[in-house]
Design a protein around this motif. Structure first.
Motif, short mmCIF file in Angstrom:
data_model
loop_
_atom_site.label_atom_id
_atom_site.label_comp_id
_atom_site.label_asym_id
_atom_site.label_seq_id
_atom_site.Cartn_x
_atom_site.Cartn_y
_atom_site.Cartn_z
N ASP A 1 0.84 -1.20 0.00
CA ASP A 1 0.00 0.00 0.00
C ASP A 1 0.87 1.25 0.00
O ASP A 1 1.95 1.27 0.61
CB ASP A 1 -0.89 0.03 1.24
CG ASP A 1 -2.17 -0.76 1.08
OD1 ASP A 1 -2.26 -1.58 0.15
OD2 ASP A 1 -3.08 -0.58 1.92
N SER A 2 0.36 2.29 -0.64
CA SER A 2 1.01 3.60 -0.60
C SER A 2 -0.03 4.67 -0.31
O SER A 2 -0.92 4.92 -1.12
CB SER A 2 1.72 3.89 -1.93
OG SER A 2 2.27 5.20 -1.92
N MET A 3 0.05 5.26 0.87
CA MET A 3 -0.79 6.38 1.28
C MET A 3 -2.29 6.05 1.21
O MET A 3 -3.10 6.86 0.78
CB MET A 3 -0.48 7.62 0.42
CG MET A 3 0.99 8.01 0.43
SD MET A 3 1.65 8.31 2.11
CE MET A 3 0.82 9.83 2.53
N THR A 4 -2.65 4.87 1.66
CA THR A 4 -4.05 4.46 1.66
C THR A 4 -4.69 4.70 3.03
O THR A 4 -4.01 4.81 4.05
CB THR A 4 -4.19 2.96 1.33
OG1 THR A 4 -3.51 2.20 2.36
CG2 THR A 4 -3.58 2.63 -0.03
N THR A 5 -6.02 4.73 3.02
CA THR A 5 -6.73 4.82 4.29
C THR A 5 -6.54 3.53 5.10
O THR A 5 -6.67 3.55 6.33
CB THR A 5 -8.23 5.06 4.05
OG1 THR A 5 -8.74 4.05 3.16
CG2 THR A 5 -8.47 6.42 3.43
N ARG A 6 -6.23 2.44 4.40
CA ARG A 6 -5.97 1.18 5.12
C ARG A 6 -4.72 1.30 5.98
O ARG A 6 -4.69 0.80 7.11
CB ARG A 6 -5.85 0.03 4.12
CG ARG A 6 -5.64 -1.33 4.75
CD ARG A 6 -5.95 -2.47 3.81
NE ARG A 6 -5.17 -2.48 2.58
CZ ARG A 6 -5.33 -3.38 1.60
NH1 ARG A 6 -6.25 -4.33 1.71
NH2 ARG A 6 -4.59 -3.33 0.51
N THR A 7 -3.66 1.94 5.45
CA THR A 7 -2.46 2.13 6.28
C THR A 7 -2.75 3.10 7.42
O THR A 7 -2.19 2.94 8.52
CB THR A 7 -1.27 2.65 5.45
OG1 THR A 7 -1.62 3.90 4.82
CG2 THR A 7 -0.84 1.66 4.40
N ALA A 8 -3.63 4.06 7.20
CA ALA A 8 -3.98 5.00 8.27
C ALA A 8 -4.67 4.27 9.42
O ALA A 8 -4.45 4.59 10.60
CB ALA A 8 -4.88 6.11 7.72
N ARG A 9 -5.49 3.28 9.07
CA ARG A 9 -6.17 2.50 10.11
C ARG A 9 -5.16 1.73 10.97
O ARG A 9 -5.34 1.60 12.18
CB ARG A 9 -7.15 1.52 9.46
CG ARG A 9 -7.81 0.55 10.43
CD ARG A 9 -8.82 -0.35 9.74
NE ARG A 9 -8.27 -1.12 8.65
CZ ARG A 9 -7.55 -2.23 8.80
NH1 ARG A 9 -7.26 -2.69 10.02
NH2 ARG A 9 -7.10 -2.88 7.74
N VAL A 10 -4.09 1.25 10.35
CA VAL A 10 -3.10 0.45 11.07
C VAL A 10 -2.06 1.32 11.78
O VAL A 10 -1.69 1.06 12.93
CB VAL A 10 -2.39 -0.52 10.09
CG1 VAL A 10 -1.28 -1.30 10.81
CG2 VAL A 10 -3.41 -1.49 9.49
N TYR A 11 -1.61 2.39 11.10
CA TYR A 11 -0.47 3.16 11.60
C TYR A 11 -0.84 4.54 12.16
O TYR A 11 0.03 5.26 12.64
CB TYR A 11 0.58 3.32 10.49
CG TYR A 11 1.21 2.01 10.09
CD1 TYR A 11 2.28 1.48 10.82
CD2 TYR A 11 0.72 1.27 9.02
CE1 TYR A 11 2.85 0.28 10.47
CE2 TYR A 11 1.28 0.06 8.66
CZ TYR A 11 2.35 -0.44 9.39
OH TYR A 11 2.91 -1.64 9.05
#
Length: 267
Positions: free
Chosen positions: A72-82
Motif C-alpha cells: 500500500d502507498s498512502m491508503t486509508t488502510r495504512t492510516a487504520r493500522v499506523y
C-alpha cells in the motif's frame, strides 16, 4: 635457506593475493528476497503493523534486492493500522537504508496498491503494467536495472500475478518473459505468482528459466501452513547466466506468506 624463504614467501603471496582474485573470477554473489507483506498489517493480529519486523528481517539478511507484494502507498488502510497514511516502501527504505521504489498496479483506498522493491545501492526502476485478457484486478511488475560492484548490470523484477484467472496468469508470465528477453541482461524475476508447481502456468515457463525452489530442493510451502500449505511464491532465474547457491523459505509469521530468500552466483 634463502630458497626456502622464497618458496614460503611465494606461497603466502598466493594465499593472500591470488585466492581472492580466483574467488572474484568465479562470479559475483547476488542475494534476493521476495515477500508478500499483506499490505503492512499482521493478518493474525488485526490492526497491528508488520513493517518494523520486516525491516529488521531485511537488515539481518542483507539481501541485495528485495521484492515485496501487496504493498500500500498512502491508503486509508495504512492510516487504520499506523494512525496516518503511510507509503510502506518509503518507510521500509528509511528503516533499512535501502533505496525504495513503488510500482502502482491500481488506485486503492485514496492511495495506491501494487509492488515494491528495495535496492541495496542504486538502480534504474520502471513499472510494467501486465495484461488482463480475462479482466480482473490490475497487476504490475516492478523492474530494476541493478549495477553490481563489478560494474556489470543485471535485471530484476518483482510481481504479483492475478489470483482470479489462469488465462491472466499465463499472459502475465509471457509478458514478463518477453520484457526480460528485451532487456538482454542476466535476469531474475520473483514474486507471489498465485500458481502451484503442478499448474499449466508453471508448465508454460520454458527455455532457460529455472525455479530456485524446484526439486531436489525440499518442498517448502510459501503460503498457509508450513506443513501442508501451497508453494505459490517463486524466484526464477536465467540458468544460462546464474548458478543457484542457496534457497530458503523462512519460517516467520509477519504475513500470511513466508519470505523466500535465494542466493545466486553470476556465471
Amino acid at each position: 635457506m634463502k630458497s626456502l624463504i622464497k618458496i614460503v614467501s611465494s606461497l603466502l603471496f598466493f594465499l593472500i593475493v591470488a585466492q581472492p582474485l580466483i574467488a572474484q573470477k568465479s562470479g559475483e554473489i547476488i542475494k534476493v528476497l521476495s515477500y508478500n507483506i499483506y499490505h503492512g498489517e499482521n493478518p493474525f493480529h488485526a490492526g497491528e503493523g508488520n513493517i518494523d519486523q520486516i525491516a529488521a528481517l531485511i537488515s539481518e539478511l542483507k539481501p541485495d534486492l528485495v521484492a515485496l507484494q501487496e504493498v500500500d502507498s498512502m491508503t486509508t488502510r495504512t492510516a487504520r493500522v499506523y494512525g496516518a497514511k503511510v507509503d510502506l516502501i518509503q518507510k521500509l527504505a528509511k528503516l533499512t537504508g535501502y533505496s525504495g521504489y513503488f510500482a502502482k498496479a491500481m488506485d486503492y483506498a485514496e492511495g495506491g496498491y501494487g509492488e515494491g522493491v528495495l535496492i541495496k545501492g542504486n538502480g534504474i526502476t520502471e513499472t510494467q503494467n501486465l495484461p488482463l485478457p480475462a479482466g480482473g484486478e490490475p497487476r504490475a511488475a516492478a523492474w530494476v536495472t541493478y549495477e553490481l560492484p563489478s560494474g556489470k548490470n543485471i535485471a530484476f523484477a518483482g510481481t504479483h500475478l492475478c489470483h482470479q484467472f489462469e488465462e491472466n496468469r499465463i499472459a502475465q508470465v509471457e509478458a514478463v518473459s518477453l520484457r526480460a528477453k528485451k532487456e538482454k541482461l542476466p535476469t531474475i524475476w520473483v514474486g507471489d505468482l498465485n500458481f502451484r508447481p503442478e499448474s499449466e502456468v508453471y508448465k508454460s515457463i520454458k527455455g532457460s528459466w529455472k525455479d530456485a525452489g524446484t526439486l531436489p530442493t525440499p518442498y517448502s510451502p510459501t503460503y498457509g501452513s508450513m506443513e501442508d500449505g501451497a508453494r505459490i511464491d517463486y524466484v526464477w532465474y536465467d540458468s544460462n547466466k546464474f548458478k543457484l547457491i542457496d534457497y530458503q523459505v523462512l519460517n516467520v509469521t509477519y504475513s500470511d506468506h513466508y519470505p523466500v530468500f535465494v542466493t545466486l552466483q553470476l556465471k
